[in-house]
Design a protein around this motif. Sequence first.
Motif, PDB file in Angstrom:
ATOM      1  N   ILE A 184       0.875  -1.173   0.000  1.00 38.64           N
ATOM      2  CA  ILE A 184       0.000   0.000   0.000  1.00 38.64           C
ATOM      3  C   ILE A 184       0.905   1.214   0.000  1.00 38.64           C
ATOM      4  N   ASN A 294       5.281  -3.920  15.311  1.00 36.18           N
ATOM      5  CA  ASN A 294       4.032  -3.614  15.998  1.00 36.18           C
ATOM      6  C   ASN A 294       4.226  -2.643  17.150  1.00 36.18           C
ATOM      7  N   SER A 297       4.184   0.579  15.344  1.00 35.69           N
ATOM      8  CA  SER A 297       2.917   0.962  14.713  1.00 35.69           C
ATOM      9  C   SER A 297       1.864   1.296  15.772  1.00 35.69           C
ATOM     10  N   VAL A 298       1.934   0.649  16.942  1.00 33.55           N
ATOM     11  CA  VAL A 298       1.026   1.025  18.037  1.00 33.55           C
ATOM     12  C   VAL A 298       1.365   2.433  18.523  1.00 33.55           C
ATOM     13  N   ARG A 300       2.758   4.748  16.851  1.00 30.93           N
ATOM     14  CA  ARG A 300       2.399   5.730  15.836  1.00 30.93           C
ATOM     15  C   ARG A 300       0.896   6.013  15.851  1.00 30.93           C
ATOM     16  N   GLU A 301       0.110   4.957  16.024  1.00 34.87           N
ATOM     17  CA  GLU A 301      -1.337   5.175  16.110  1.00 34.87           C
ATOM     18  C   GLU A 301      -1.665   6.031  17.339  1.00 34.87           C
ATOM     19  N   MET A 304      -0.865   9.532  16.417  1.00 35.42           N
ATOM     20  CA  MET A 304      -1.845  10.124  15.504  1.00 35.42           C
ATOM     21  C   MET A 304      -3.144  10.452  16.240  1.00 35.42           C
ATOM     22  N   ARG A 305      -3.491   9.605  17.205  1.00 33.51           N
ATOM     23  CA  ARG A 305      -4.693   9.899  18.001  1.00 33.51           C
ATOM     24  C   ARG A 305      -4.466  11.128  18.879  1.00 33.51           C
ATOM     25  N   ARG A 314      -5.689  14.050  12.521  1.00 31.30           N
ATOM     26  CA  ARG A 314      -4.627  13.059  12.743  1.00 31.30           C
ATOM     27  C   ARG A 314      -3.343  13.453  12.035  1.00 31.30           C
TER      28      ARG A 314
ATOM     29  N   GLU B  15       1.500  -9.776  25.519  1.00 34.75           N
ATOM     30  CA  GLU B  15       0.942  -8.627  26.228  1.00 34.75           C
ATOM     31  C   GLU B  15      -0.558  -8.555  25.984  1.00 34.75           C
ATOM     32  N   PRO B  18      -4.037  -3.880  22.864  1.00 40.82           N
ATOM     33  CA  PRO B  18      -4.345  -2.488  23.162  1.00 40.82           C
ATOM     34  C   PRO B  18      -5.853  -2.281  23.226  1.00 40.82           C
ATOM     35  N   ASP B  21     -11.523   0.291  19.986  1.00 41.59           N
ATOM     36  CA  ASP B  21     -12.723   1.136  19.985  1.00 41.59           C
ATOM     37  C   ASP B  21     -13.946   0.282  19.763  1.00 41.59           C
ATOM     38  N   ASN B  61      -2.981   1.990   5.418  1.00 42.91           N
ATOM     39  CA  ASN B  61      -1.958   1.173   6.061  1.00 42.91           C
ATOM     40  C   ASN B  61      -2.254   0.969   7.536  1.00 42.91           C
ATOM     41  N   ASN B  62      -2.780   2.012   8.172  1.00 37.93           N
ATOM     42  CA  ASN B  62      -3.067   1.914   9.601  1.00 37.93           C
ATOM     43  C   ASN B  62      -4.118   0.858   9.923  1.00 37.93           C
ATOM     44  N   ASN B  65      -2.614  -2.012  11.559  1.00 36.28           N
ATOM     45  CA  ASN B  65      -1.892  -1.950  12.840  1.00 36.28           C
ATOM     46  C   ASN B  65      -2.721  -2.625  13.938  1.00 36.28           C
ATOM     47  N   PRO B  66      -2.084  -2.943  15.084  1.00 35.25           N
ATOM     48  CA  PRO B  66      -2.795  -3.763  16.087  1.00 35.25           C
ATOM     49  C   PRO B  66      -4.071  -3.136  16.635  1.00 35.25           C
ATOM     50  N   TYR B  67      -4.250  -1.843  16.508  1.00 36.99           N
ATOM     51  CA  TYR B  67      -5.488  -1.227  16.973  1.00 36.99           C
ATOM     52  C   TYR B  67      -6.684  -1.690  16.146  1.00 36.99           C
ATOM     53  N   TYR B  68      -6.499  -1.745  14.831  1.00 41.06           N
ATOM     54  CA  TYR B  68      -7.608  -2.087  13.933  1.00 41.06           C
ATOM     55  C   TYR B  68      -7.508  -3.543  13.496  1.00 41.06           C
ATOM     56  N   PRO B 154      -9.277   5.618   9.670  1.00 39.99           N
ATOM     57  CA  PRO B 154      -9.396   4.168   9.476  1.00 39.99           C
ATOM     58  C   PRO B 154     -10.810   3.672   9.782  1.00 39.99           C
TER      59      PRO B 154
END
Lengths: 526, 171
Positions: A184, A294, A297-298, A300-301, A304-305, A314, B15, B18, B21, B61-62, B65-68, B154
């Motif tokens: 992507i 990961n 990327s966590v 980074r999220e 952004m939040r 964001r 772990e 996270p 939502d 791309n997001n 990530n582990p959130y989504y 996202p």
Amino acid sequence: MTSSKGSTTGWIADIFEPVIPADGVRQGQGGEVYLPIGSTDFARTVTQLASHQFTLIGLVGIEGFGQGPGTSLLYIFEKLEHILILIADGDGTLPSIAKVFPSASWFERECRDGFGVEFKDAFDTRRLFLHETYPDNFHPLKKSFANAPITPKKDVTPADEYPFRKVSGDGVYQVPVGPVHAGIIEPGHFRFSVIGETIFNLEVRMFYKHRGIEKLAEGKETGQCLAVAEAVSGDESVANTTAFCMAAEQIAGVTVPERAWYIRTILLEMERITSHLGDQGGMLVDVGFPLGANQFSVLREDMMRQNAVFTGSRFLRGMIRIGGVVRDMPNEDLEFLASFLSMFRKRYQVGLKIVLSTTSVIDRFATTGVISRSLIQPLALSGPVARASGSTGDTRIQHPYGLYDRYRPAVRTLHDGDVLARFTVKAAEIVASLDLIEQLIKEMPAGPVVTDVAVRNGHSLALVESARGQNLCWLQVRNGRIERYKVRTASFCNWQAIGHAVLENILPDFPVINKSMNLSYAGTDL
Amino acid sequence: MVNALSCFIKKKLTEDEPIRDDDVERIGREIHAEVDAIFGRSLAIRELDTGSDNATEIEINNLTNPYYDAERFGITFVASPRHADVLLVTGAVTHNMAIAAKKTYDAMPAPKFVVAVGDEACTGGIFAGTYAVMGGVDKILPVDMKIPGNPPTPAEILAGLSALMKKARQN
């Protein structure tokens, strides 16, 4: 803001006397120095600048800048804190300077496409941003062309196809990649010549995303152009709008209130952190280390939040305006940001420790994709790419804008020039940005965050250090409207280093090398 | 035996996930149900950038990530258009990308769906009516769903995909 650039232009005379008379020198509104140069003196002057280790960082074509309606060419040179802009006539009598300043090659091709300017003895006269389907003799940046939809060529014959450099020999074969890639990511074409798995040559073809940013800005009022500056490159929105606003403010001769610069600087550094985190995560994906990827990327999220909590976007968009910032930040938001960043810092250190103590990652990063220090000046490389290869250059230090003369960020320079060095430089820059933001929040003064800006004619140059390196904005305003908006992002120059970085590496290492350089396609293609 | 026992007693190596939502989880479950029902449990998406400012790519791309972690919902991002059910297109269509975009669409097996993501892909956005772009994605491809935003988040992209699934079921 211009104090550090000095009010005297004595250094010009030191360079040119007695070879070339440096009369007609004038200082611009952003501290840059303009020197008109005739075509007879041009080649000698350029050679002189090369021998004084100047770097060619930009070339602006513009119509009606000189006496007549013809095209003028503004060659922008940089050496440490000095900026010298040579003004020459683009009437076709100027020689190409790409053999003296290799960064000129793309610049000249860009001007040829935009304005139809020819350069004598140019070794590469292929079109740059106008691909095959654009009609012949079409030069969109000429004032005689009013911005409107055009009819592209229907068919592309083999004769119209872009001639790539030919590399041949026993066992050499070509691997064409893109413009649509497997991941992507943005579009671009890579033409690899490989022997076995080893890359022997790489030619990059860009500009698939040419959206006509510069022409789009023309004729707009400066205040209407912020969305255009944001669209240059999504993850450099703050840097590019700040550069645009700085140029507009220099033209208008206004001083931005101090508190506004505190907020702008916080946003600039938050953008840097967000961008670097994305690269670091991406580099770890590309070496197949999801545990580390990961972590980043966590983070980074989370960042952004936090950007969205802080600004509503964001991507930190919609905050910078000419004369300051759109709204003040309440102190409780700043305190919340500070507490977020202090937690963030601890978690970042944990992630970094995991990565840097994993031998398989170090093994893939070290000695991969080396960029030699000797490329920095010829290709006008900047940002973490240059600082990982021995450069101490940072626009925030050399041309401090806003608060950076008081809040000097710690600059990390490494010398290996490989993927590991770029990863490490970015890690150090994230920590330095965290330090800087925390200090700014502590010391932020009260006061207004925006000042009125009257419309004035003029032109100015602004330089900022985005996450990717030095971004340049040259702006001319006439009768309250934009006459010319020239953007040159760090990626435009840094892209030209990738063909060197991949040599003698194996093809499977290309993604991690590319990611480590974090090149923006949108910011290059405009 | 001792080893097996100690595995139960020892602190877990993994772990906690996270905090997620509720909205994303709800939309994700909807997508999952639809993907199971219509697409045989797997929706393959190919992303295509025809001239975005890269912010939309970052948000797509997001999704991984582990959130989504959108793969949980039966969505996979595939490397080739030949494997794809859905083409997720970002950016106004530039003249320089038009040929490649059409080739990408043509390479997809039918039935296929096109989703325009972001304001510029939907309408051309700020670039509409200028020399370098043709306009929104619908200028060159049949668009089944538009997800506006500058860029959409996202969660908004997921909601758009959910709407596409529902639309696909109706047809």
